[in-house]
Design a protein around this motif. Structure first.
Motif, mmCIF file in Angstrom:
data_model
loop_
_atom_site.group_PDB
_atom_site.id
_atom_site.type_symbol
_atom_site.label_atom_id
_atom_site.label_comp_id
_atom_site.label_asym_id
_atom_site.label_seq_id
_atom_site.Cartn_x
_atom_site.Cartn_y
_atom_site.Cartn_z
ATOM 1 N N ARG A 168 0.836 -1.207 0.000
ATOM 2 C CA ARG A 168 0.000 0.000 0.000
ATOM 3 C C ARG A 168 0.869 1.255 0.000
ATOM 4 O O ARG A 168 0.610 2.189 -0.762
ATOM 5 C CB ARG A 168 -0.943 0.001 1.206
ATOM 6 N N GLU A 169 1.886 1.269 0.847
ATOM 7 C CA GLU A 169 2.773 2.434 0.914
ATOM 8 C C GLU A 169 3.503 2.657 -0.406
ATOM 9 O O GLU A 169 3.636 3.796 -0.865
ATOM 10 C CB GLU A 169 3.783 2.274 2.045
ATOM 11 N N LYS A 170 3.978 1.587 -1.021
ATOM 12 C CA LYS A 170 4.682 1.718 -2.299
ATOM 13 C C LYS A 170 3.745 2.240 -3.385
ATOM 14 O O LYS A 170 4.147 3.085 -4.199
ATOM 15 C CB LYS A 170 5.313 0.390 -2.721
ATOM 16 N N ASN A 171 2.497 1.779 -3.391
ATOM 17 C CA ASN A 171 1.528 2.264 -4.383
ATOM 18 C C ASN A 171 1.227 3.743 -4.186
ATOM 19 O O ASN A 171 1.128 4.497 -5.157
ATOM 20 C CB ASN A 171 0.235 1.445 -4.316
ATOM 21 N N ILE A 172 1.102 4.157 -2.930
ATOM 22 C CA ILE A 172 0.845 5.572 -2.640
ATOM 23 C C ILE A 172 2.026 6.423 -3.075
ATOM 24 O O ILE A 172 1.853 7.466 -3.731
ATOM 25 C CB ILE A 172 0.535 5.771 -1.138
ATOM 26 N N ILE A 173 3.237 5.999 -2.714
ATOM 27 C CA ILE A 173 4.450 6.744 -3.084
ATOM 28 C C ILE A 173 4.542 6.892 -4.597
ATOM 29 O O ILE A 173 4.817 7.976 -5.119
ATOM 30 C CB ILE A 173 5.711 6.034 -2.523
ATOM 31 N N GLU A 174 4.323 5.801 -5.302
ATOM 32 C CA GLU A 174 4.413 5.842 -6.763
ATOM 33 C C GLU A 174 3.380 6.804 -7.343
ATOM 34 O O GLU A 174 3.699 7.616 -8.216
ATOM 35 C CB GLU A 174 4.226 4.448 -7.349
ATOM 36 N N PHE A 175 2.160 6.755 -6.848
ATOM 37 C CA PHE A 175 1.110 7.642 -7.337
ATOM 38 C C PHE A 175 1.458 9.104 -7.085
ATOM 39 O O PHE A 175 1.357 9.943 -7.981
ATOM 40 C CB PHE A 175 -0.234 7.294 -6.675
ATOM 41 N N VAL A 176 1.890 9.414 -5.866
ATOM 42 C CA VAL A 176 2.211 10.798 -5.499
ATOM 43 C C VAL A 176 3.338 11.345 -6.373
ATOM 44 O O VAL A 176 3.242 12.454 -6.915
ATOM 45 C CB VAL A 176 2.565 10.900 -3.995
ATOM 46 N N TYR A 177 4.419 10.567 -6.525
ATOM 47 C CA TYR A 177 5.546 11.063 -7.313
ATOM 48 C C TYR A 177 5.224 11.153 -8.797
ATOM 49 O O TYR A 177 5.714 12.058 -9.487
ATOM 50 C CB TYR A 177 6.800 10.222 -7.074
ATOM 51 N N LYS A 178 4.394 10.276 -9.312
ATOM 52 C CA LYS A 178 4.004 10.379 -10.727
ATOM 53 C C LYS A 178 3.136 11.613 -10.952
ATOM 54 O O LYS A 178 3.291 12.295 -11.962
ATOM 55 C CB LYS A 178 3.303 9.110 -11.194
ATOM 56 N N CYS A 179 2.252 11.919 -10.008
ATOM 57 C CA CYS A 179 1.463 13.147 -10.109
ATOM 58 C C CYS A 179 2.366 14.372 -10.042
ATOM 59 O O CYS A 179 2.208 15.320 -10.823
ATOM 60 C CB CYS A 179 0.423 13.212 -8.986
ATOM 61 N N MET A 180 3.320 14.335 -9.115
ATOM 62 C CA MET A 180 4.259 15.442 -8.974
ATOM 63 C C MET A 180 5.065 15.633 -10.257
ATOM 64 O O MET A 180 5.263 16.759 -10.715
ATOM 65 C CB MET A 180 5.201 15.189 -7.793
ATOM 66 N N LYS A 181 5.513 14.527 -10.837
ATOM 67 C CA LYS A 181 6.288 14.605 -12.079
ATOM 68 C C LYS A 181 5.479 15.289 -13.179
ATOM 69 O O LYS A 181 6.004 16.157 -13.891
ATOM 70 C CB LYS A 181 6.715 13.216 -12.531
ATOM 71 N N GLU A 182 4.221 14.930 -13.305
ATOM 72 C CA GLU A 182 3.383 15.533 -14.345
ATOM 73 C C GLU A 182 3.174 17.020 -14.103
ATOM 74 O O GLU A 182 3.184 17.807 -15.046
ATOM 75 C CB GLU A 182 2.048 14.800 -14.457
ATOM 76 N N LYS A 183 3.006 17.421 -12.846
ATOM 77 C CA LYS A 183 2.845 18.844 -12.532
ATOM 78 C C LYS A 183 4.134 19.611 -12.828
ATOM 79 O O LYS A 183 4.101 20.692 -13.406
ATOM 80 C CB LYS A 183 2.456 19.037 -11.062
ATOM 81 N N VAL A 184 5.274 19.045 -12.432
ATOM 82 C CA VAL A 184 6.563 19.686 -12.687
ATOM 83 C C VAL A 184 6.794 19.780 -14.190
ATOM 84 O O VAL A 184 7.186 20.838 -14.705
ATOM 85 C CB VAL A 184 7.715 18.918 -11.997
ATOM 86 N N LYS A 185 6.548 18.696 -14.887
ATOM 87 C CA LYS A 185 6.752 18.665 -16.342
ATOM 88 C C LYS A 185 5.887 19.726 -17.020
ATOM 89 O O LYS A 185 6.364 20.488 -17.865
ATOM 90 C CB LYS A 185 6.401 17.283 -16.892
ATOM 91 N N SER A 186 4.631 19.805 -16.638
ATOM 92 C CA SER A 186 3.722 20.791 -17.215
ATOM 93 C C SER A 186 4.201 22.219 -16.935
ATOM 94 O O SER A 186 4.192 23.076 -17.825
ATOM 95 C CB SER A 186 2.322 20.583 -16.643
ATOM 96 N N HIS A 187 4.653 22.444 -15.708
ATOM 97 C CA HIS A 187 5.112 23.786 -15.332
ATOM 98 C C HIS A 187 6.362 24.205 -16.111
ATOM 99 O O HIS A 187 6.394 25.301 -16.679
ATOM 100 C CB HIS A 187 5.391 23.834 -13.828
ATOM 101 N N ILE A 188 7.360 23.349 -16.144
ATOM 102 C CA ILE A 188 8.590 23.766 -16.836
ATOM 103 C C ILE A 188 8.407 23.760 -18.352
ATOM 104 O O ILE A 188 9.067 24.527 -19.046
ATOM 105 C CB ILE A 188 9.827 22.953 -16.397
ATOM 106 N N GLU A 189 7.494 22.949 -18.836
ATOM 107 C CA GLU A 189 7.193 22.968 -20.277
ATOM 108 C C GLU A 189 6.514 24.287 -20.640
ATOM 109 O O GLU A 189 6.813 24.878 -21.690
ATOM 110 C CB GLU A 189 6.301 21.786 -20.630
ATOM 111 N N SER A 190 5.651 24.792 -19.779
ATOM 112 C CA SER A 190 4.966 26.065 -20.044
ATOM 113 C C SER A 190 5.948 27.236 -20.048
ATOM 114 O O SER A 190 5.659 28.285 -20.625
ATOM 115 C CB SER A 190 3.863 26.314 -19.021
ATOM 116 N N GLN A 191 7.099 27.041 -19.418
ATOM 117 C CA GLN A 191 8.121 28.079 -19.391
ATOM 118 C C GLN A 191 9.228 27.826 -20.427
ATOM 119 O O GLN A 191 10.265 28.468 -20.385
ATOM 120 C CB GLN A 191 8.743 28.166 -17.990
#
Length: 87
Positions: free
Chosen positions: A59-82
């Protein structure tokens, strides 16, 4: 995990540069591999916890993976917009 250590380091350097206002860009591949490294490292830490049950660890590994994948997409979107994401 070992194959992405360099990307993890580069992602860390990129993040620090952003915090101190130096800017810069990062290749998309490095961003992806850097987050893959972080996820693998976190999962390894969870796996080494001798007090947690197998179910808790999964459960912890699934949560960690989900959180970091969401974070990656937000970071990617932000730096791509710049226009700082190198494709």
């Amino acid at each position: 995990m070992a194959t992405h250590v360099d990307a993890g380091f580069q992602l860390g350097v990129f993040a620090i540069k952003q915090l101190i206002g130096e800017g810069g860009a990062i290749p998309e591949k490095t961003l992806n591999e850097g987050f893959d490294y972080i996820i693998a490292k976190e999962k390894k830490t969870i796996e080494e916890d001798s007090d947690a049950s197998r179910g808790q660890k999964e459960r912890e590994k699934n949560i960690i993976e989900f959180v970091y994948k969401c974070m990656k997409e937000k970071v990617k979107s932000h730096i791509e917009s710049q226009n700082r994401l190198l494709k």
